[in-house]
Scaffold this motif. Structure first.
Motif, PDB file in Angstrom:
ATOM      1  N   ASP A  15      14.564 116.415  71.072  1.00 43.96           N
ATOM      2  CA  ASP A  15      13.779 115.603  72.008  1.00 43.96           C
ATOM      3  C   ASP A  15      12.612 114.932  71.301  1.00 43.96           C
ATOM      4  N   LEU A  16      11.996 115.653  70.372  1.00 47.12           N
ATOM      5  CA  LEU A  16      10.903 115.070  69.587  1.00 47.12           C
ATOM      6  C   LEU A  16      11.426 113.903  68.754  1.00 47.12           C
ATOM      7  N   LEU A  32       2.837 105.978  71.142  1.00 49.00           N
ATOM      8  CA  LEU A  32       3.063 107.407  71.362  1.00 49.00           C
ATOM      9  C   LEU A  32       2.122 107.953  72.427  1.00 49.00           C
ATOM     10  N   ARG A  92      14.025 111.957  69.329  1.00 48.69           N
ATOM     11  CA  ARG A  92      14.318 110.797  70.193  1.00 48.69           C
ATOM     12  C   ARG A  92      13.040 110.118  70.669  1.00 48.69           C
ATOM     13  N   THR A  93      12.015 110.915  70.959  1.00 49.55           N
ATOM     14  CA  THR A  93      10.741 110.344  71.420  1.00 49.55           C
ATOM     15  C   THR A  93      10.128 109.447  70.363  1.00 49.55           C
ATOM     16  N   ARG A 105      12.149 106.180  69.877  1.00 49.93           N
ATOM     17  CA  ARG A 105      11.870 105.219  70.952  1.00 49.93           C
ATOM     18  C   ARG A 105      10.515 104.560  70.757  1.00 49.93           C
ATOM     19  N   ALA A 106       9.528 105.348  70.344  1.00 53.13           N
ATOM     20  CA  ALA A 106       8.198 104.785  70.109  1.00 53.13           C
ATOM     21  C   ALA A 106       8.238 103.755  68.983  1.00 53.13           C
ATOM     22  N   LYS A 153       1.853 117.529  66.889  1.00 55.48           N
ATOM     23  CA  LYS A 153       2.623 117.833  68.095  1.00 55.48           C
ATOM     24  C   LYS A 153       1.772 118.803  68.896  1.00 55.48           C
TER      25      LYS A 153
END
Length: 228
Positions: free
Chosen positions: A18-19, A84, A21-22, A25-26, A7
């Motif tokens: 937020d991490l 990503l 969810r990111t 999604r990826a 990160k």
């Protein structure tokens, strides 16, 4: 799949949710054999070894990604990295059995690094560092889920070293988890500032590695934990 990822600096102020969810999604954008939860709203149940504090750069963070069937580790790393952003990339993937211990249960500590920007306040903090390491008790305010408490943070720091640089100082610490949890870099810097009697210093904190204990009790990188 045990996944080690970075990160980066640009994401240091992105919170844990937020991490999460990111990355979810990826994963959905890949063709990897990701396993979803059952129920009305299927989702990817990611688990992290130790959520990173906001403002801290994580160089070898560790998460558990559930997969179904087999998947080549190199392929998993490559395909997830494609989905990503450049500041959030996988360093290593390792396939483990479903009965592998939970990551949070394995965490025994971490290696952190604090890069302090040079200046008069930084010089005073550097002088306070030796005093901090020589005492058995250093009480400061520590925030936890249960509230704010005055805590002796000295037992958290198993070992530490200070390195002077042309533009400031580097503090490297091995932080040992206690029954009360772990120690955030911000709390350590806060304690050093209090000892130095300065208001604050400019710094950037890094978590270089998350640690586990092997069967013989030695601290090792969490991703190297052997399980048979």
């Amino acid at each position: 799949m045990i996944v080690v990822f970075e990160k980066g600096y640009a994401l240091r102020h992105i919170g844990h949710l937020d991490l999460l969810r990111t990355i979810q999604r990826a994963l959905r954008r890949t063709d990897l054999p990701i396993r979803y939860s059952n129920g009305f709203n299927p989702h990817i149940q990611l688990s992290f070894a130790a959520p990173l504090s906001v403002g801290v750069v994580g160089l070898r963070e560790v998460m558990d990604v559930p997969i179904q069937g087999e998947c080549d580790e190199a392929v998993f790393t490559r395909e997830l990295n494609r989905a990503l952003p450049g500041c959030l990339q996988v360093c290593q993937s390792r396939a483990v059995p479903d009965d592998f211990p939970t990551l949070m249960a394995l965490v025994a500590g971490s290696r952190i690094r604090v890069e302090v920007e040079g200046g008069e306040a930084a010089d005073l903090v550097a002088k306070a560092f030796d005093r901090f390491m020589s005492v058995e008790e250093c009480v400061t305010l520590r925030k936890t889920k249960s509230g704010e408490n005055m805590t002796n943070i000295r037992p958290f720091v198993e070992e530490a070293a200070l390195e002077a640089k042309p533009d400031g100082y580097t503090i490297r610490c091995l932080i040992r988890n206690q029954k009360e949890g772990s120690l955030k870099p911000a709390v350590l810097v806060q304690a050093l500032c209090e000892m130095a009697q300065v208001e604050s210093v400019s710094y950037i904190a890094y978590r270089d590695q998350i640690l586990a204990r092997n069967p013989s009790g030695q601290l090792i990188a969490l991703e190297e934990y052997a399980y048979a």
